[in-house]
Design a protein around this motif. Structure first.
Motif, PDB file in Angstrom:
ATOM      1  N   HIS A 108       0.837  -1.206   0.000  1.00 27.31           N
ATOM      2  CA  HIS A 108       0.000   0.000   0.000  1.00 27.31           C
ATOM      3  C   HIS A 108       0.870   1.254   0.000  1.00 27.31           C
ATOM      4  CE1 HIS A 108      -2.223   3.299   1.879  1.00 27.31           C
ATOM      5  NE2 HIS A 108      -3.286   2.783   1.283  1.00 27.31           N
TER       6      HIS A 108
ATOM      7  N   ASP B  31     -10.542   8.565  -1.789  1.00 27.63           N
ATOM      8  CA  ASP B  31      -9.477   7.678  -1.309  1.00 27.63           C
ATOM      9  C   ASP B  31     -10.003   6.877  -0.122  1.00 27.63           C
ATOM     10  OD1 ASP B  31      -6.922   6.578  -1.053  1.00 27.63           O
ATOM     11  OD2 ASP B  31      -6.273   8.144   0.335  1.00 27.63           O
ATOM     12  N   ILE B  32      -9.566   5.628  -0.004  1.00 30.06           N
ATOM     13  CA  ILE B  32     -10.061   4.810   1.112  1.00 30.06           C
ATOM     14  C   ILE B  32      -9.329   5.135   2.404  1.00 30.06           C
ATOM     15  CG2 ILE B  32     -10.235   2.467   2.030  1.00 30.06           C
ATOM     16  CD1 ILE B  32     -10.860   1.497  -0.773  1.00 30.06           C
ATOM     17  N   GLN B  33      -7.989   5.118   2.332  1.00 31.76           N
ATOM     18  CA  GLN B  33      -7.235   5.267   3.578  1.00 31.76           C
ATOM     19  C   GLN B  33      -6.878   6.731   3.816  1.00 31.76           C
ATOM     20  OE1 GLN B  33      -3.263   3.180   4.480  1.00 31.76           O
ATOM     21  NE2 GLN B  33      -4.827   1.722   5.084  1.00 31.76           N
TER      22      GLN B  33
ATOM     23  N   SER C 262      -7.844   3.667  -4.542  1.00 30.52           N
ATOM     24  CA  SER C 262      -7.164   2.932  -3.483  1.00 30.52           C
ATOM     25  C   SER C 262      -5.807   2.413  -3.910  1.00 30.52           C
ATOM     26  CB  SER C 262      -8.030   1.758  -3.037  1.00 30.52           C
ATOM     27  OG  SER C 262      -7.351   1.024  -2.060  1.00 30.52           O
TER      28      SER C 262
ATOM     29  N   ALA D   6     -11.449  -5.263  -0.093  1.00 29.10           N
ATOM     30  CA  ALA D   6     -11.680  -3.820  -0.199  1.00 29.10           C
ATOM     31  C   ALA D   6     -12.621  -3.529  -1.363  1.00 29.10           C
ATOM     32  CB  ALA D   6     -10.349  -3.096  -0.385  1.00 29.10           C
TER      33      ALA D   6
ATOM     34  N   TYR E 120     -14.157   1.433  -8.759  1.00 28.66           N
ATOM     35  CA  TYR E 120     -12.993   1.238  -7.902  1.00 28.66           C
ATOM     36  C   TYR E 120     -11.762   1.339  -8.798  1.00 28.66           C
ATOM     37  CZ  TYR E 120     -10.233  -1.131  -4.239  1.00 28.66           C
ATOM     38  OH  TYR E 120      -9.326  -1.450  -3.266  1.00 28.66           O
TER      39      TYR E 120
END
Lengths: 226, 125
Positions: A11, B57-59, B87, B94, B106
């Motif tokens: 990530h 954005d996911i995070q 992502s 996810a 996505y």
């Protein structure tokens, strides 16, 4: 490295890589103004290297998924023309390196595959072949088919791999177990990913070579869902 | 949905400043109107202006992308705005989680600009 640490690492690598590739592509696509020929060459180097890194990161992630059985290819009838669009950057790489990539798709129009995964498999094999290529030689991407399979071959023209090592080329530990192999690039973890990905498609992957004979890798993909 | 006579307005929420700069430049050069914010709180606030699509954005620190998506889909005025998740994680979990929560798409980083624009155009159709 445990699975969670690996996920975090992957990530964290993707974000800066997205910035590098995205920025290079803005220049490459001419959206930030005209570039000199030298600037275009430099941008192409950044973009191509970024794409290679991105593929390595995806390989690491997908090897884990394929080994664990969590990742399954989503099969669809992929037009060969769409597949070639995904591989365009390998042609840019060849051009930058002053090498030749020839494509012969014959009469095959469609392939039953997961487009994203197959494109990564072919990119890995083509880039490896181009890296082995000497000036004046060429790498050939050839597609043909028989009743049961679409067969995609990457025919290299470099030094090749000693015949006794050919059966081990797609092993996970090939590179670490053969550190002295004198090739310009040599298959790494990417070849292991290729094997797992092709097997997950219900196909098979084969290699032929011999010292001084170049390396030919052929993927056999079933034409019907199994 | 945007009318033909005006630009499609996109809201980008991402805590990575470089990603914001690059994505904004790419989309503006491609004819979109773009507004940005660095976190979930900002996204929920700017969503009240009813952009045509949100890239999320996911995070992110604070309220993450999953929670922002949930609140947008539960909001009367915002539930019909298509949300495309951005992502750096390609995990199937996810992907499944966001699509089940109502995301329109996505996109995995690093993204292909052509694919991103195609996803946006599909979402606002």
């Amino acid at each position: 490295m445990d699975k969670d640490a690996e996920k975090i690492l992957i990530h964290d690598l993707r974000n800066p890589l997205a910035a590098i590739i995205g920025s290079a592509e803005l220049f490459n696509d001419g959206l930030l103004g005209d570039l000199t020929a030298e600037q275009r060459d430099q941008i192409r180097i950044i973009r191509t290297a970024g794409r290679m890194l991105s593929d390595i990161i995806s390989d690491l992630q997908d090897i884990r998924g394929l080994e664990d059985g969590d990742l399954k290819p989503v099969l669809a009838d992929v037009p060969v023309s769409d597949l070639l669009k995904e591989l365009k950057w390998t042609g840019d790489f060849a051009e930058k390196e002053g090498k030749k990539l020839e494509i012969n798709t014959g009469r095959t129009e469609r392939v039953l595959a997961d487009k994203g995964i197959l494109a990564r498999v072919l990119s890995a094999l083509i880039i490896n072949a181009l890296k082995q290529e000497s000036s004046g030689d060429k790498t050939l991407l050839r597609i043909d088919e028989d009743k049961e399979f679409v067969k995609i071959s990457i025919v290299g023209s470099g030094d090749g791999v000693p015949g006794e090592l050919v059966p081990k080329l797609f092993d996970k530990n090939f590179k670490t177990e053969n550190p002295g192999l004198k090739t310009k690039a040599g298959p790494g973890l990417g070849f292991y990913f290729c094997k797992l990905a092709v097997l997950a498609h219900g196909g098979k992957i084969e290699a032929e070579s011999g010292r001084g004979k170049g390396l030919t890798v052929t993927i056999h993909l079933p034409k019907q869902r199994k | 949905m945007a009318e033909d006579s005006r630009k499609i307005k996109i809201l980008i929420a991402d805590d990575e400043p470089d990603i914001i700069v690059i994505t904004k430049a790419r989309l503006e050069k491609s004819g979109f109107e773009v507004v940005t914010c660095p976190d979930g709180e900002g996204c929920l606030k700017l969503a009240q202006d009813l952009p045509d699509v949100i890239l999320l954005d996911i995070q992110m620190p604070g309220i993450d992308g999953y929670e922002v998506l949930r609140r947008l889909k539960n909001g009367e005025s915002t539930k019909s705005i298509p949300v495309i998740m951005l992502s750096a994680s390609s995990s199937e979990d996810a992907l499944k989680k966001t699509l089940e929560a109502g995301a329109a798409g996505y996109v995995l980083k690093p993204f292909d600009p052509g694919a991103l624009i195609e996803t946006i155009r599909k979402a606002v159709k």
